[in-house]
Enzyme design. Structure first.
Site, PDB file in Angstrom:
ATOM      1  N   CYS A  37     -11.676  -3.238  -8.999  1.00  0.00           N
ATOM      2  CA  CYS A  37     -11.658  -4.580  -8.417  1.00  0.00           C
ATOM      3  C   CYS A  37     -13.058  -5.016  -8.023  1.00  0.00           C
ATOM      4  O   CYS A  37     -14.027  -4.277  -8.180  1.00  0.00           O
ATOM      5  CB  CYS A  37     -10.714  -4.633  -7.211  1.00  0.00           C
ATOM      6  SG  CYS A  37     -11.421  -3.951  -5.720  1.00  0.00           S
ATOM      7  N   THR A  39     -14.412  -5.312  -5.196  1.00  0.00           N
ATOM      8  CA  THR A  39     -15.044  -4.466  -4.174  1.00  0.00           C
ATOM      9  C   THR A  39     -15.721  -3.263  -4.830  1.00  0.00           C
ATOM     10  O   THR A  39     -16.817  -2.861  -4.434  1.00  0.00           O
ATOM     11  CB  THR A  39     -13.991  -3.995  -3.154  1.00  0.00           C
ATOM     12  OG1 THR A  39     -13.284  -5.131  -2.685  1.00  0.00           O
ATOM     13  CG2 THR A  39     -14.643  -3.281  -1.989  1.00  0.00           C
ATOM     14  N   HIS A  42     -18.938  -4.383  -6.071  1.00  0.00           N
ATOM     15  CA  HIS A  42     -19.910  -4.493  -4.965  1.00  0.00           C
ATOM     16  C   HIS A  42     -20.509  -3.123  -4.652  1.00  0.00           C
ATOM     17  O   HIS A  42     -21.703  -2.998  -4.416  1.00  0.00           O
ATOM     18  CB  HIS A  42     -19.242  -5.055  -3.705  1.00  0.00           C
ATOM     19  CG  HIS A  42     -18.990  -6.527  -3.751  1.00  0.00           C
ATOM     20  ND1 HIS A  42     -19.969  -7.430  -4.083  1.00  0.00           N
ATOM     21  CD2 HIS A  42     -17.884  -7.264  -3.488  1.00  0.00           C
ATOM     22  CE1 HIS A  42     -19.457  -8.656  -4.033  1.00  0.00           C
ATOM     23  NE2 HIS A  42     -18.193  -8.573  -3.693  1.00  0.00           N
ATOM     24  N   HIS A  60      -9.527   2.599  -5.156  1.00  0.00           N
ATOM     25  CA  HIS A  60      -8.486   2.528  -4.117  1.00  0.00           C
ATOM     26  C   HIS A  60      -7.200   1.846  -4.599  1.00  0.00           C
ATOM     27  O   HIS A  60      -6.262   1.713  -3.837  1.00  0.00           O
ATOM     28  CB  HIS A  60      -9.038   1.796  -2.892  1.00  0.00           C
ATOM     29  CG  HIS A  60      -9.483   0.397  -3.206  1.00  0.00           C
ATOM     30  ND1 HIS A  60     -10.763   0.104  -3.615  1.00  0.00           N
ATOM     31  CD2 HIS A  60      -8.809  -0.768  -3.214  1.00  0.00           C
ATOM     32  CE1 HIS A  60     -10.854  -1.195  -3.850  1.00  0.00           C
ATOM     33  NE2 HIS A  60      -9.687  -1.746  -3.626  1.00  0.00           N
ATOM     34  N   GLU A  61      -7.165   1.400  -5.862  1.00  0.00           N
ATOM     35  CA  GLU A  61      -5.912   0.855  -6.429  1.00  0.00           C
ATOM     36  C   GLU A  61      -5.395   1.929  -7.364  1.00  0.00           C
ATOM     37  O   GLU A  61      -6.028   2.180  -8.388  1.00  0.00           O
ATOM     38  CB  GLU A  61      -6.202  -0.421  -7.233  1.00  0.00           C
ATOM     39  CG  GLU A  61      -6.898  -1.513  -6.453  1.00  0.00           C
ATOM     40  CD  GLU A  61      -7.211  -2.749  -7.319  1.00  0.00           C
ATOM     41  OE1 GLU A  61      -6.877  -2.751  -8.513  1.00  0.00           O
ATOM     42  OE2 GLU A  61      -7.792  -3.697  -6.781  1.00  0.00           O
ATOM     43  N   CYS A  93      -7.654   1.565  19.228  1.00  0.00           N
ATOM     44  CA  CYS A  93      -8.512   0.402  19.533  1.00  0.00           C
ATOM     45  C   CYS A  93      -7.627  -0.785  19.938  1.00  0.00           C
ATOM     46  O   CYS A  93      -6.412  -0.760  19.752  1.00  0.00           O
ATOM     47  CB  CYS A  93      -9.380   0.046  18.324  1.00  0.00           C
ATOM     48  SG  CYS A  93      -8.474  -0.808  17.031  1.00  0.00           S
ATOM     49  N   CYS A  96      -5.333  -2.020  17.085  1.00  0.00           N
ATOM     50  CA  CYS A  96      -4.208  -1.110  16.848  1.00  0.00           C
ATOM     51  C   CYS A  96      -3.161  -1.235  17.959  1.00  0.00           C
ATOM     52  O   CYS A  96      -1.963  -1.313  17.687  1.00  0.00           O
ATOM     53  CB  CYS A  96      -4.701   0.334  16.773  1.00  0.00           C
ATOM     54  SG  CYS A  96      -5.551   0.717  15.234  1.00  0.00           S
ATOM     55  N   CYS A 104      -7.598  -2.483  12.041  1.00  0.00           N
ATOM     56  CA  CYS A 104      -8.183  -1.631  13.091  1.00  0.00           C
ATOM     57  C   CYS A 104      -9.686  -1.918  13.211  1.00  0.00           C
ATOM     58  O   CYS A 104     -10.368  -2.131  12.217  1.00  0.00           O
ATOM     59  CB  CYS A 104      -7.955  -0.172  12.693  1.00  0.00           C
ATOM     60  SG  CYS A 104      -8.856   1.018  13.696  1.00  0.00           S
TER      61      CYS A 104
HETATM   62 ZN   LIG Z   1      -7.753   0.815  15.674  1.00  0.00          ZN
END
Ligand SMILES: [Zn+2]
Length: 342
Positions: A37, A39, A42, A60-61, A93, A96, A104
């Protein structure tokens, strides 16, 4: 076993490695297909060198088959067909704690912030896995992640039947947003400059236009009876698009920011004020979006075979990236288990 890594200086290396055994809470996946993709481009172009640890195994796909599981894993077994939702949150956090784990404040995006899927055998935390039903092929399942992005975007935009929506940018995500919105019953106009992409978009029954050849505002006014579009999705990442697309939105309509804008952009706030517009950011997806994406692909709402332009072996990863850079493809998948004899 082979892995592909971005090694800096716009270069990719494909090298032998010895996989580790999975930790107690990990599952080892034999990766089948990995989609490339924007990204990933990039990363390879060095635009994310400050963020990534080099060398980085990216991707990541993906789709794959469970090879083996760690000692405490009970929900997964060898042979299960899976995909990975590549988000790892801290759970502590403020984002989250307010229920927005997917964004997050300390998010580890797997495949960028930590090693990704372009490797023969990939160890991942068991809770990142999403189960694939028999009704979806491993090939098509490599599209689940980008379809989940599109589903999330349309959900956040609260697109309704019979609404008229404009999508600026007809690459994979723009096209998938169109498919998801049309499935709800919306009427879709896709703005795309590349004629090859427009040909594919038109063949899927969409209306598409080249905004450099027409007066887009006038076109949308005619299309909507001077009302303006209910929602505009900015998927192009272009500063000109941001400046002008606000003129397309109806009173109390929405502008959805999908693209990554690395630079500050000029925007006509007077128009936002005058028409009481909403500007909404959308980013990644939640687990339910992944599950909905699987359903949309399995049921054929997403015409996977038309979106997948090519499937290339891992050894041709550099060629695949060059083809994407030249805009010669919609979506290219890498067959991670196939290494050509050349
Ligand atoms: Zn978080």
């Amino acid at each position: 076993m082979l892995q592909a890594q971005y090694v800096g200086d716009r270069k990719i290396s494909i090298s032998e490695y010895t996989p580790k055994n999975p930790e107690a809470n990990e599952v080892q996946i034999r990766v089948s297909y990995v989609g490339l993709c924007g990204t990933d481009l990039h990363v390879v172009h060095g635009s994310m060198d400050k963020r990534v640890d080099i060398p980085l195994c990216f991707g990541h796909e993906m789709s794959g088959v469970v090879e083996t599981v760690g000692s405490s894993v009970t929900q997964w077994k060898a042979g299960d067909f899976v995909t990975v939702m590549p988000l790892d949150w801290d759970g502590t956090c403020p984002a989250c704690l307010s229920g927005h784990q997917h964004i997050c404040q300390n998010l580890n995006f797997v495949g960028i912030d930590s090693p990704g899927a372009l490797q023969t055998l990939w160890n991942v935390a068991e809770n990142w896995l999403v189960r694939l039903p028999n009704s979806i092929s491993l090939l098509n399942a490599a599209l689940v992640e980008p379809v989940a992005v599109a589903f999330h975007d349309v959900k956040r935009a609260e697109v309704k039947p019979d609404e008229k929506i404009v999508i600026i940018g007809g690459g994979p995500i723009g096209l998938l947003i169109g498919l998801v919105a049309r499935n709800i019953g919306a009427e879709v106009l896709i703005v795309e400059l590349d004629s090859n992409r427009r040909e594919l978009i038109d063949s899927l029954g969409f209306k598409s236009v080249d905004s450099t050849k027409i007066d887009l505002e006038e076109y949308v006014n005619l299309w909507t009876g001077t009302k303006g579009a209910d929602t505009v999705f900015e998927v192009s990442g272009s500063s000109v698009a941001v400046l002008n697309c606000i003129d397309l939105v109806k009173v109390r309509g929405k502008l959805i920011i999908v693209a990554i804008h690395g630079q500050p952009r000029e925007i006509k706030l007077q128009r936002v004020f005058w028409r009481e517009l909403s500007i909404i950011g959308v980013r990644v997806y939640e687990r339910t979006d992944f599950e909905s994406a699987i359903d949309l692909i399995a049921s054929g709402v997403i015409p996977s075979e038309k979106i997948i332009s090519a499937v290339l072996p891992l050894s041709k990863l550099t060629e695949a990236i060059e083809r994407l850079e030249k805009g010669l493809a919609m979506k290219i998948l890498i067959d991670v288990q196939q290494v050509s004899a050349e």
